[in-house]
Design a protein around this motif. Structure first.
Motif, PDB file in Angstrom:
ATOM      1  N   HIS A   1      46.264  76.296 -25.852  1.00 24.77           N
ATOM      2  CA  HIS A   1      46.614  77.552 -26.505  1.00 24.77           C
ATOM      3  C   HIS A   1      48.130  77.783 -26.506  1.00 24.77           C
ATOM      4  N   ASN A   2      48.668  77.982 -27.714  1.00 27.20           N
ATOM      5  CA  ASN A   2      50.090  78.317 -27.899  1.00 27.20           C
ATOM      6  C   ASN A   2      51.075  77.266 -27.405  1.00 27.20           C
ATOM      7  N   VAL A   3      50.601  76.090 -27.075  1.00 28.34           N
ATOM      8  CA  VAL A   3      51.523  75.051 -26.604  1.00 28.34           C
ATOM      9  C   VAL A   3      51.674  73.951 -27.654  1.00 28.34           C
ATOM     10  N   ASN A   4      50.535  73.468 -28.150  1.00 31.01           N
ATOM     11  CA  ASN A   4      50.596  72.350 -29.110  1.00 31.01           C
ATOM     12  C   ASN A   4      49.589  72.515 -30.242  1.00 31.01           C
ATOM     13  N   ASP A   5      49.131  73.764 -30.475  1.00 31.96           N
ATOM     14  CA  ASP A   5      47.995  73.944 -31.387  1.00 31.96           C
ATOM     15  C   ASP A   5      48.309  74.730 -32.665  1.00 31.96           C
ATOM     16  N   THR A   6      49.576  74.803 -33.044  1.00 29.43           N
ATOM     17  CA  THR A   6      49.904  75.557 -34.259  1.00 29.43           C
ATOM     18  C   THR A   6      49.737  74.689 -35.506  1.00 29.43           C
ATOM     19  N   ARG A   7      49.797  75.356 -36.695  1.00 37.33           N
ATOM     20  CA  ARG A   7      49.680  74.575 -37.946  1.00 37.33           C
ATOM     21  C   ARG A   7      50.865  73.633 -38.111  1.00 37.33           C
ATOM     22  N   GLU A   8      52.033  74.026 -37.570  1.00 37.03           N
ATOM     23  CA  GLU A   8      53.214  73.146 -37.652  1.00 37.03           C
ATOM     24  C   GLU A   8      52.971  71.865 -36.846  1.00 37.03           C
ATOM     25  N   HIS A   9      52.366  72.042 -35.679  1.00 33.42           N
ATOM     26  CA  HIS A   9      52.060  70.850 -34.864  1.00 33.42           C
ATOM     27  C   HIS A   9      51.098  69.922 -35.607  1.00 33.42           C
ATOM     28  N   ALA A  10      50.110  70.525 -36.265  1.00 34.43           N
ATOM     29  CA  ALA A  10      49.133  69.706 -36.990  1.00 34.43           C
ATOM     30  C   ALA A  10      49.819  68.933 -38.114  1.00 34.43           C
ATOM     31  N   GLY A  11      50.729  69.617 -38.833  1.00 30.56           N
ATOM     32  CA  GLY A  11      51.444  68.960 -39.925  1.00 30.56           C
ATOM     33  C   GLY A  11      52.316  67.822 -39.411  1.00 30.56           C
ATOM     34  N   GLU A  12      52.968  68.076 -38.293  1.00 31.03           N
ATOM     35  CA  GLU A  12      53.840  67.061 -37.694  1.00 31.03           C
ATOM     36  C   GLU A  12      53.007  65.841 -37.251  1.00 31.03           C
ATOM     37  N   LEU A  13      51.848  66.137 -36.695  1.00 28.74           N
ATOM     38  CA  LEU A  13      50.959  65.047 -36.247  1.00 28.74           C
ATOM     39  C   LEU A  13      50.527  64.202 -37.445  1.00 28.74           C
ATOM     40  N   ALA A  14      50.153  64.882 -38.521  1.00 28.87           N
ATOM     41  CA  ALA A  14      49.724  64.154 -39.721  1.00 28.87           C
ATOM     42  C   ALA A  14      50.852  63.244 -40.219  1.00 28.87           C
ATOM     43  N   ARG A  15      52.077  63.723 -40.124  1.00 25.48           N
ATOM     44  CA  ARG A  15      53.209  62.894 -40.597  1.00 25.48           C
ATOM     45  C   ARG A  15      53.443  61.670 -39.718  1.00 25.48           C
ATOM     46  N   ILE A  16      53.434  61.849 -38.393  1.00 20.00           N
ATOM     47  CA  ILE A  16      53.820  60.708 -37.538  1.00 20.00           C
ATOM     48  C   ILE A  16      52.745  59.622 -37.477  1.00 20.00           C
ATOM     49  N   LEU A  17      51.506  59.977 -37.800  1.00 21.44           N
ATOM     50  CA  LEU A  17      50.449  58.964 -37.713  1.00 21.44           C
ATOM     51  C   LEU A  17      50.225  58.246 -39.051  1.00 21.44           C
ATOM     52  N   ALA A  18      51.021  58.609 -40.041  1.00 24.36           N
ATOM     53  CA  ALA A  18      50.810  58.024 -41.371  1.00 24.36           C
ATOM     54  C   ALA A  18      50.839  56.501 -41.304  1.00 24.36           C
ATOM     55  N   GLY A  19      49.865  55.883 -41.944  1.00 24.02           N
ATOM     56  CA  GLY A  19      49.841  54.417 -42.018  1.00 24.02           C
ATOM     57  C   GLY A  19      49.150  53.742 -40.848  1.00 24.02           C
ATOM     58  N   ILE A  20      48.756  54.501 -39.819  1.00 24.69           N
ATOM     59  CA  ILE A  20      48.067  53.860 -38.682  1.00 24.69           C
ATOM     60  C   ILE A  20      46.556  53.969 -38.889  1.00 24.69           C
ATOM     61  N   HIS A  21      45.875  52.846 -38.740  1.00 22.22           N
ATOM     62  CA  HIS A  21      44.415  52.808 -38.868  1.00 22.22           C
ATOM     63  C   HIS A  21      43.834  53.513 -37.638  1.00 22.22           C
ATOM     64  N   CYS A  22      43.491  54.801 -37.819  1.00 23.14           N
ATOM     65  CA  CYS A  22      43.143  55.571 -36.619  1.00 23.14           C
ATOM     66  C   CYS A  22      42.104  56.647 -36.881  1.00 23.14           C
ATOM     67  N   HIS A  23      41.733  57.275 -35.808  1.00 20.18           N
ATOM     68  CA  HIS A  23      40.785  58.357 -35.798  1.00 20.18           C
ATOM     69  C   HIS A  23      41.380  59.377 -34.825  1.00 20.18           C
ATOM     70  N   ILE A  24      41.223  60.653 -35.104  1.00 19.63           N
ATOM     71  CA  ILE A  24      41.805  61.654 -34.204  1.00 19.63           C
ATOM     72  C   ILE A  24      40.692  62.447 -33.531  1.00 19.63           C
ATOM     73  N   ASN A  25      40.794  62.531 -32.230  1.00 20.15           N
ATOM     74  CA  ASN A  25      39.790  63.246 -31.453  1.00 20.15           C
ATOM     75  C   ASN A  25      40.440  64.477 -30.824  1.00 20.15           C
ATOM     76  N   LEU A  26      40.037  65.648 -31.292  1.00 15.77           N
ATOM     77  CA  LEU A  26      40.612  66.885 -30.759  1.00 15.77           C
ATOM     78  C   LEU A  26      39.763  67.356 -29.577  1.00 15.77           C
ATOM     79  N   ILE A  27      40.437  67.735 -28.507  1.00 16.86           N
ATOM     80  CA  ILE A  27      39.724  68.163 -27.298  1.00 16.86           C
ATOM     81  C   ILE A  27      40.231  69.541 -26.897  1.00 16.86           C
ATOM     82  N   PRO A  28      39.419  70.583 -27.122  1.00 15.63           N
ATOM     83  CA  PRO A  28      39.851  71.883 -26.585  1.00 15.63           C
ATOM     84  C   PRO A  28      40.036  71.715 -25.072  1.00 15.63           C
ATOM     85  N   VAL A  29      41.220  71.964 -24.574  1.00 11.49           N
ATOM     86  CA  VAL A  29      41.543  71.583 -23.194  1.00 11.49           C
ATOM     87  C   VAL A  29      40.598  72.259 -22.197  1.00 11.49           C
ATOM     88  N   ASN A  30      40.219  71.500 -21.226  1.00 12.49           N
ATOM     89  CA  ASN A  30      39.423  72.037 -20.128  1.00 12.49           C
ATOM     90  C   ASN A  30      40.392  72.709 -19.178  1.00 12.49           C
TER      91      ASN A  30
END
Ligand code: SAH
Ligand code: SF4
Length: 356
Positions: free
Chosen positions: A263-292
């Motif tokens: 919460h409020n650390v790495n979960d904003t829409r900006e973070h999501a956009g940044e993540l989408a950019r840096i992983l471009a071109g990598i054959h991958c899957h993303i697993n989101l884990i609501p932190v325990n």
């Protein structure tokens, strides 16, 4: 007794060498391997097709014994059992047995504690206590199978510890668990999760095993990742991501990026956009884990709406995304939490066997 090898740490080839060196016939090694790796025997006394004097001779040459169930908690729906398993030297590790549609999956530990110090994780709170041996990794599977009567079909190395910080033992475990004379679990059914020790990712890649690599990313830029996953200071994203890409290309296996939403650390829409950019071109899957939540760390889980939005942004960018099933939240299934509670004598963490 110190210094003796543990029988479960040895491959069939090693058993053959040791056993013939003791003056015993080679076929005894195959019998022992069958008992230890196929049937999960924890003592030479169980090996009833070996003559008494052979059993005694083996008992003088090797350690024997399995892991013992110190504690276990069953989730309300019965699908997840979390174990605290005792090791021969009085240490303990956590392992989890999870029921999926296609059989049971075991989440195993590779070290007692961990020295990586990630902010979200309870395993690293006391640092590294010691490495586990390959036989102790296998022993977790055997202890859970024996206790539950269920058979493990797949494995995730996501319990306590950093598997690539215990590289040799982990690779030997991967050989033993896959062996035909043993559990014969296919590498395709195994996932190894790492915080990102780049040179070891390349070492693993060169072995060309069909295991899935999971990488605990948790942040889309170095500034934030340095804080959440400190190993990032040694191996920043510009080194880690090419290693992941190379792993995917060489093995043909999609890399799985783990992203714990805080919460409020790495979960904003900006973070999501940044993540989408840096992983471009990598054959991958993303697993989101609501932190325990780990009380000691003061980190809260993302709001469900934020999780949904985060997922949508990544999906719109073309990534396959899953939100991890909240396995056993009611039983403290997050890494390191049960062990800490039991060791601290917290009664909530101290439900004895069979309690659900
Ligand atoms: N050391 C390895 C494997 C063990 S941790 C690694 O870091 O990948 C397994 C996964 O659980 C990692 O993705 C880790 O970041 C995550 N994890 C640790 N603590 C957690 C918590 N409190 N909530 C959610 N995920 C957590
Ligand atoms: Fe170690 Fe993994 Fe926990 Fe980080 S998340 S402290 S690497 S077990």
């Amino acid at each position: 007794m110190a210094g003796l090898p543990h029988i479960r740490d040895l491959t069939l080839a090693e058993l053959e060498r040791e056993i013939t060196a003791m003056g015993l016939p080679k076929y005894r090694a195959a019998q022992v391997a069958d008992w230890v790796h196929k049937k999960g025997a924890t003592s030479f006394a169980e090996m009833t097709n070996l003559p008494q004097e052979v059993r005694e001779k083996l008992a003088r040459a090797f350690h024997q014994g399995g892991l013992t169930v110190w504690d276990k908690k069953v989730s309300r729906d019965g699908s997840t059992i979390k174990y605290l398993l005792g090791l021969a030297d009085g240490q303990a590790v956590e392992s989890v047995l999870m029921q999926y549609r296609y059989g049971h999956s075991a989440c195993l530990s590779t070290q007692v504690g961990c020295r990586m110090g990630c902010r979200i994780c309870a395993s690293g709170l006391e640092g590294l206590v010691r490495n586990l041996s390959p036989g102790e990794m296998l022993g977790q599977i055997w202890a859970m199978q024996r206790d539950s009567g269920r058979r493990v079909r797949s494995i995730v190395l996501m319990g306590s510890g950093e598997p690539l910080d215990n590289y040799e033992a982990t690779v030997k475990f991967l050989e033993l668990v896959n062996a035909r004379y043993g559990l014969n679990i296919g590498h395709r059914h195994i996932t190894l999760s790492t915080s990102g020790i780049v040179p070891r990712i390349y070492d693993l890649m060169r072995l060309r095993l069909a295991i899935t690599l999971a990488v605990s990313l948790h942040a889309p830029n170095n500034e934030l990742r340095d804080r959440l996953v400190p190993v990032n200071k040694a191996y920043p994203l510009e080194e880690l991501l090419p290693a992941c890409s190379a792993y995917a290309e060489t093995t043909g296996r999609r890399v799985s990026f783990e992203y714990a939403l805080i919460h409020n650390v790495n979960d904003t829409r900006e973070h999501a956009g940044e993540l989408a950019r840096i992983l471009a071109g990598i054959h991958c899957h993303i697993n989101l884990i609501p932190v325990n939540p780990v009380p000691e760390r003061g980190m809260g889980r993302s709001r469900p709406g934020n999780v949904r939005l985060f997922k949508e942004i990544l999906e719109r960018a073309g990534y396959p995304v899953t939100v991890r099933r909240e396995l056993g939240l009611d039983i403290n299934a997050a890494c390191g939490q049960l062990r800490r509670r039991v060791l601290a004598g917290d009664q909530n963490g101290r439900n004895r066997r069979g309690v659900s």
